[in-house]
Design a protein around this motif. Structure first.
Motif, PDB file in Angstrom:
ATOM      1  N   UNK A 157       0.826  -1.208   0.000  1.00 41.73           N
ATOM      2  CA  UNK A 157       0.000   0.000   0.000  1.00 41.73           C
ATOM      3  C   UNK A 157       0.862   1.260   0.000  1.00 41.73           C
ATOM      4  N   UNK A 158       2.001   1.215   0.684  1.00 39.28           N
ATOM      5  CA  UNK A 158       2.929   2.353   0.667  1.00 39.28           C
ATOM      6  C   UNK A 158       3.463   2.587  -0.750  1.00 39.28           C
ATOM      7  N   UNK A 159       3.760   1.504  -1.455  1.00 38.15           N
ATOM      8  CA  UNK A 159       4.233   1.627  -2.839  1.00 38.15           C
ATOM      9  C   UNK A 159       3.131   2.173  -3.736  1.00 38.15           C
ATOM     10  N   UNK A 160       1.908   1.702  -3.538  1.00 35.21           N
ATOM     11  CA  UNK A 160       0.771   2.218  -4.321  1.00 35.21           C
ATOM     12  C   UNK A 160       0.581   3.707  -4.080  1.00 35.21           C
ATOM     13  N   UNK A 161       0.758   4.141  -2.836  1.00 37.60           N
ATOM     14  CA  UNK A 161       0.622   5.564  -2.515  1.00 37.60           C
ATOM     15  C   UNK A 161       1.730   6.386  -3.158  1.00 37.60           C
ATOM     16  N   UNK A 162       2.931   5.820  -3.214  1.00 37.07           N
ATOM     17  CA  UNK A 162       4.072   6.544  -3.793  1.00 37.07           C
ATOM     18  C   UNK A 162       3.916   6.713  -5.295  1.00 37.07           C
ATOM     19  N   UNK A 163       3.311   5.719  -5.966  1.00 34.53           N
ATOM     20  CA  UNK A 163       3.156   5.738  -7.424  1.00 34.53           C
ATOM     21  C   UNK A 163       1.738   5.251  -7.757  1.00 34.53           C
ATOM     22  N   UNK A 164       0.747   6.124  -7.583  1.00 32.60           N
ATOM     23  CA  UNK A 164      -0.648   5.696  -7.739  1.00 32.60           C
ATOM     24  C   UNK A 164      -1.028   5.212  -9.139  1.00 32.60           C
ATOM     25  N   UNK A 165      -0.332   5.652 -10.158  1.00 30.44           N
ATOM     26  CA  UNK A 165      -0.662   5.240 -11.527  1.00 30.44           C
ATOM     27  C   UNK A 165       0.058   3.965 -11.955  1.00 30.44           C
ATOM     28  N   UNK A 166       0.848   3.390 -11.069  1.00 27.84           N
ATOM     29  CA  UNK A 166       1.564   2.155 -11.376  1.00 27.84           C
ATOM     30  C   UNK A 166       2.966   2.409 -11.901  1.00 27.84           C
ATOM     31  N   UNK A 167       3.797   1.423 -11.745  1.00 35.98           N
ATOM     32  CA  UNK A 167       5.192   1.497 -12.166  1.00 35.98           C
ATOM     33  C   UNK A 167       5.327   1.157 -13.642  1.00 35.98           C
ATOM     34  N   UNK A 168       6.228   1.857 -14.305  1.00 36.94           N
ATOM     35  CA  UNK A 168       6.536   1.540 -15.699  1.00 36.94           C
ATOM     36  C   UNK A 168       7.330   0.247 -15.777  1.00 36.94           C
ATOM     37  N   UNK A 169       8.245   0.072 -14.818  1.00 34.82           N
ATOM     38  CA  UNK A 169       9.142  -1.091 -14.820  1.00 34.82           C
ATOM     39  C   UNK A 169       9.279  -1.627 -13.398  1.00 34.82           C
ATOM     40  N   UNK A 170       9.249  -2.942 -13.273  1.00 35.51           N
ATOM     41  CA  UNK A 170       9.600  -3.643 -12.047  1.00 35.51           C
ATOM     42  C   UNK A 170      10.883  -4.408 -12.331  1.00 35.51           C
ATOM     43  N   UNK A 171      11.885  -4.222 -11.474  1.00 32.27           N
ATOM     44  CA  UNK A 171      13.120  -4.994 -11.566  1.00 32.27           C
ATOM     45  C   UNK A 171      13.204  -5.786 -10.264  1.00 32.27           C
ATOM     46  N   UNK A 172      12.913  -7.082 -10.342  1.00 30.68           N
ATOM     47  CA  UNK A 172      12.849  -7.904  -9.142  1.00 30.68           C
ATOM     48  C   UNK A 172      14.080  -8.775  -8.978  1.00 30.68           C
ATOM     49  N   UNK A 173      14.713  -8.643  -7.835  1.00 35.23           N
ATOM     50  CA  UNK A 173      15.866  -9.462  -7.507  1.00 35.23           C
ATOM     51  C   UNK A 173      15.598 -10.439  -6.389  1.00 35.23           C
ATOM     52  N   UNK A 174      14.328 -10.569  -5.962  1.00 34.01           N
ATOM     53  CA  UNK A 174      14.030 -11.425  -4.822  1.00 34.01           C
ATOM     54  C   UNK A 174      13.704 -12.858  -5.211  1.00 34.01           C
ATOM     55  N   UNK A 175      12.880 -13.038  -6.234  1.00 33.30           N
ATOM     56  CA  UNK A 175      12.456 -14.374  -6.620  1.00 33.30           C
ATOM     57  C   UNK A 175      11.598 -15.042  -5.567  1.00 33.30           C
ATOM     58  N   UNK A 176      10.969 -14.258  -4.690  1.00 32.88           N
ATOM     59  CA  UNK A 176      10.142 -14.853  -3.648  1.00 32.88           C
ATOM     60  C   UNK A 176       8.769 -14.181  -3.610  1.00 32.88           C
ATOM     61  N   UNK A 177       8.085 -14.302  -2.486  1.00 39.17           N
ATOM     62  CA  UNK A 177       6.727 -13.768  -2.385  1.00 39.17           C
ATOM     63  C   UNK A 177       6.658 -12.258  -2.552  1.00 39.17           C
ATOM     64  N   UNK A 178       7.744 -11.555  -2.326  1.00 41.59           N
ATOM     65  CA  UNK A 178       7.740 -10.103  -2.547  1.00 41.59           C
ATOM     66  C   UNK A 178       7.475  -9.817  -4.018  1.00 41.59           C
ATOM     67  N   UNK A 179       8.099 -10.581  -4.893  1.00 38.22           N
ATOM     68  CA  UNK A 179       7.861 -10.404  -6.335  1.00 38.22           C
ATOM     69  C   UNK A 179       6.387 -10.584  -6.662  1.00 38.22           C
ATOM     70  N   UNK A 180       5.775 -11.602  -6.091  1.00 37.50           N
ATOM     71  CA  UNK A 180       4.359 -11.855  -6.341  1.00 37.50           C
ATOM     72  C   UNK A 180       3.488 -10.710  -5.831  1.00 37.50           C
ATOM     73  N   UNK A 181       3.869 -10.142  -4.699  1.00 40.97           N
ATOM     74  CA  UNK A 181       3.055  -9.083  -4.094  1.00 40.97           C
ATOM     75  C   UNK A 181       3.167  -7.761  -4.841  1.00 40.97           C
ATOM     76  N   UNK A 182       4.310  -7.494  -5.464  1.00 38.44           N
ATOM     77  CA  UNK A 182       4.474  -6.198  -6.142  1.00 38.44           C
ATOM     78  C   UNK A 182       4.201  -6.260  -7.639  1.00 38.44           C
ATOM     79  N   UNK A 183       4.083  -7.450  -8.194  1.00 38.94           N
ATOM     80  CA  UNK A 183       3.857  -7.577  -9.646  1.00 38.94           C
ATOM     81  C   UNK A 183       2.597  -6.850 -10.093  1.00 38.94           C
ATOM     82  N   UNK A 184       1.603  -6.805  -9.252  1.00 37.17           N
ATOM     83  CA  UNK A 184       0.359  -6.122  -9.585  1.00 37.17           C
ATOM     84  C   UNK A 184       0.461  -4.611  -9.603  1.00 37.17           C
ATOM     85  N   UNK A 185       1.600  -4.079  -9.190  1.00 36.55           N
ATOM     86  CA  UNK A 185       1.796  -2.627  -9.164  1.00 36.55           C
ATOM     87  C   UNK A 185       2.315  -2.073 -10.489  1.00 36.55           C
ATOM     88  N   UNK A 186       2.626  -2.964 -11.429  1.00 38.21           N
ATOM     89  CA  UNK A 186       3.096  -2.523 -12.746  1.00 38.21           C
ATOM     90  C   UNK A 186       1.876  -2.094 -13.556  1.00 38.21           C
TER      91      UNK A 186
END
Length: 183
Positions: A74-103
């Protein structure tokens, strides 16, 4: 450096003015990714432990969010309400799954550890780095121009390689772990 460069420049084709979300931003690849994205003129939002927020901001992140915070998405959504242009994920875990919807629709996601989640309307891809002379030359130029620095978190002699790998595997390293061969 080569992984961050290939992912952001060659695969995501990150452009000046775009907003990029970088997970694992204080690790070795993330450290390079934040700096490369900043040099490209992107707005950088970093996901890292709270103790590393000063570090990633110093590298060029405009916003830093702690993945330990239960409301970090939710903090990320507030920081960029229109969504991210690019996600660069280095985790390969549940964090990636949780933020993928923010693109945002039409955006891109680059995953360096594990398969990307499925999602319509975005271009998600994973890759293994291919090191070549043009990427190495670009990285060397960034370093020589003072635009890319790779802080060393720890240095181990070759006979302590197992200990070095254990530190890297714990995934809480800030910067790089160096294995020293010879004296």
């Amino acid at each position: 450096g080569a992984t961050a460069y290939e992912g952001l420049v060659d695969r995501a084709k990150l452009q000046a003015g775009e907003t990029v979300l970088i997970t694992a931003a204080s690790g070795g690849v993330g450290t390079a990714a934040v700096q490369i994205a900043r040099d490209l003129g992107a707005r950088v939002v970093a996901v890292a432990s709270a103790r590393n927020h000063g570090y990633v901001r110093d590298l060029g992140a405009e916003v830093a969010v702690d993945y330990h915070d239960p409301g970090f998405v939710q903090l990320l959504e507030s920081a960029v309400p229109n969504g991210f242009d690019v996600l660069f994920d280095g985790t390969g875990n549940e964090i990636a799954d949780r933020v993928a919807g923010l693109v945002r629709d039409g955006g891109r996601g680059i995953f360096i550890a594990g398969a990307p989640p499925a999602r319509d309307g975005v271009e998600f891809q994973s890759f293994g780095v291919t090191v070549n002379s043009s990427r190495l030359e670009a990285i060397a130029k960034l370093a020589s121009d003072g635009k890319l620095r790779m802080p060393i978190a720890a240095e181990f002699p070759l006979d302590r390689a197992r200990e070095a790998m254990e530190q890297v595997s714990a995934r809480h390293t800030v910067g790089r772990v160096v294995l020293r061969i010879g004296s």
